[in-house]
Design a protein around this motif. Sequence first.
Motif, PDB file in Angstrom:
ATOM      1  N   UNK A  68       0.581  -1.320  -0.312  1.00 30.40           N
ATOM      2  CA  UNK A  68      -0.058   0.141  -0.062  1.00 30.40           C
ATOM      3  C   UNK A  68       0.861   1.241  -0.055  1.00 30.40           C
ATOM      4  N   UNK A  69       2.188   0.967   0.160  1.00 28.36           N
ATOM      5  CA  UNK A  69       2.942   2.297   0.094  1.00 28.36           C
ATOM      6  C   UNK A  69       2.914   3.270   1.105  1.00 28.36           C
ATOM      7  N   UNK A  70       2.698   2.742   2.237  1.00 22.35           N
ATOM      8  CA  UNK A  70       2.273   3.694   3.277  1.00 22.35           C
ATOM      9  C   UNK A  70       3.954   3.884   3.971  1.00 22.35           C
ATOM     10  N   UNK A  71       3.765   5.047   4.646  1.00 20.48           N
ATOM     11  CA  UNK A  71       5.128   5.529   5.163  1.00 20.48           C
ATOM     12  C   UNK A  71       5.142   5.304   6.625  1.00 20.48           C
ATOM     13  N   UNK A  76       3.394   3.374  12.123  1.00 18.13           N
ATOM     14  CA  UNK A  76       3.387   3.560  13.666  1.00 18.13           C
ATOM     15  C   UNK A  76       2.057   3.791  14.320  1.00 18.13           C
ATOM     16  N   UNK A  77       1.276   4.658  13.593  1.00 18.17           N
ATOM     17  CA  UNK A  77      -0.069   4.877  14.204  1.00 18.17           C
ATOM     18  C   UNK A  77      -1.047   3.676  14.093  1.00 18.17           C
ATOM     19  N   UNK A  78      -1.085   3.082  13.033  1.00 18.38           N
ATOM     20  CA  UNK A  78      -2.011   1.635  12.851  1.00 18.38           C
ATOM     21  C   UNK A  78      -1.279   0.780  13.999  1.00 18.38           C
ATOM     22  N   UNK A  79      -0.120   0.732  14.067  1.00 16.29           N
ATOM     23  CA  UNK A  79       0.408  -0.440  14.990  1.00 16.29           C
ATOM     24  C   UNK A  79      -0.008  -0.007  16.468  1.00 16.29           C
ATOM     25  N   UNK A  80       0.043   1.025  16.828  1.00 20.01           N
ATOM     26  CA  UNK A  80      -0.384   1.744  18.236  1.00 20.01           C
ATOM     27  C   UNK A  80      -1.870   1.684  18.647  1.00 20.01           C
ATOM     28  N   UNK A  81      -2.558   1.834  17.208  1.00 22.94           N
ATOM     29  CA  UNK A  81      -4.234   1.552  17.564  1.00 22.94           C
ATOM     30  C   UNK A  81      -4.342   0.004  17.917  1.00 22.94           C
ATOM     31  N   UNK A 127      -2.311  20.023  -2.385  1.00 25.67           N
ATOM     32  CA  UNK A 127      -2.951  18.583  -2.709  1.00 25.67           C
ATOM     33  C   UNK A 127      -1.760  17.535  -2.565  1.00 25.67           C
ATOM     34  N   UNK A 128      -0.759  17.724  -3.197  1.00 21.70           N
ATOM     35  CA  UNK A 128       0.264  16.930  -3.149  1.00 21.70           C
ATOM     36  C   UNK A 128       0.916  16.660  -1.554  1.00 21.70           C
ATOM     37  N   UNK A 129       0.959  17.478  -0.862  1.00 22.63           N
ATOM     38  CA  UNK A 129       1.260  17.509   0.693  1.00 22.63           C
ATOM     39  C   UNK A 129       0.362  16.668   1.302  1.00 22.63           C
ATOM     40  N   UNK A 130      -0.791  16.994   1.135  1.00 22.61           N
ATOM     41  CA  UNK A 130      -2.069  16.404   2.033  1.00 22.61           C
ATOM     42  C   UNK A 130      -2.034  14.936   1.661  1.00 22.61           C
ATOM     43  N   UNK A 131      -1.761  14.607   0.182  1.00 27.11           N
ATOM     44  CA  UNK A 131      -2.063  13.136  -0.145  1.00 27.11           C
ATOM     45  C   UNK A 131      -0.810  12.390   0.615  1.00 27.11           C
ATOM     46  N   UNK A 132       0.427  13.006   0.325  1.00 29.40           N
ATOM     47  CA  UNK A 132       1.526  12.140   1.034  1.00 29.40           C
ATOM     48  C   UNK A 132       1.461  12.237   2.484  1.00 29.40           C
ATOM     49  N   UNK A 133       1.046  13.325   3.270  1.00 30.06           N
ATOM     50  CA  UNK A 133       0.858  13.034   4.795  1.00 30.06           C
ATOM     51  C   UNK A 133      -0.134  12.029   4.936  1.00 30.06           C
ATOM     52  N   UNK A 134      -1.288  11.819   4.329  1.00 32.79           N
ATOM     53  CA  UNK A 134      -2.173  10.823   4.607  1.00 32.79           C
ATOM     54  C   UNK A 134      -1.724   9.268   4.510  1.00 32.79           C
ATOM     55  N   UNK A 135      -0.633   9.334   3.329  1.00 35.64           N
ATOM     56  CA  UNK A 135      -0.047   8.070   3.231  1.00 35.64           C
ATOM     57  C   UNK A 135       1.057   7.675   4.244  1.00 35.64           C
ATOM     58  N   UNK A 136       1.438   8.690   5.131  1.00 37.31           N
ATOM     59  CA  UNK A 136       2.091   8.460   6.253  1.00 37.31           C
ATOM     60  C   UNK A 136       3.654   8.795   6.061  1.00 37.31           C
ATOM     61  N   UNK A 137       4.141   9.817   5.166  1.00 33.47           N
ATOM     62  CA  UNK A 137       5.394  10.052   5.160  1.00 33.47           C
ATOM     63  C   UNK A 137       5.781  11.282   6.038  1.00 33.47           C
ATOM     64  N   UNK A 138       6.948  11.541   6.355  1.00 32.72           N
ATOM     65  CA  UNK A 138       7.416  12.470   7.061  1.00 32.72           C
ATOM     66  C   UNK A 138       7.334  13.875   6.483  1.00 32.72           C
TER      67      UNK A 138
END
Length: 152
Positions: A68-71, A76-81, A127-138
């Motif tokens: 899924x190309x997650x960052x 980290x957030x998904x594992x903490x959940x 739009x680019x930054x929002x998308x990449x942030x949602x994918x979990x990149x720094x």
Amino acid sequence: MTIKEALQKLEHFCAYQDRCHQEVVTKLYSLKMSPDEADIIIVKLIADNFLNETRFACSFARGKHRMKSWGKTRIINELKMRHISTVNINLALKEITPEEYETTFNELSQKCWGSLNETNSLKKRKKFCDYMLRRGYESNLIYDKAKEFEQI
């Protein structure tokens, strides 16, 4: 349902795919098992290596990054959940090599930037930054990449 039947059902549940403790507990309660019976079953699953939180965290991180190309932030957030310990989260992140992470980030950012049909450069950047942030990149990686694209 008896403990033996529930144990057999959960062995199949865990063998099909790595599970975290939370998923197994939820499944046990859906089978109407009491807390004492659930504890007995969980101990048995751990002893027989059907349930292993470290293995789950590592396969989760590898899979979500590669498929899924997650960052790292999203992983980290998904594992903490899922109530995974910090030690296991750190081990899981070591499964992703820096080279692989950078390659995935670059490919995803190229694809995203190229697919945006926005004429206003500020809107396109947002739009680019929002998308990449949602994918979990720094954020520092994302903003540097956006500046790099804007200069081209």
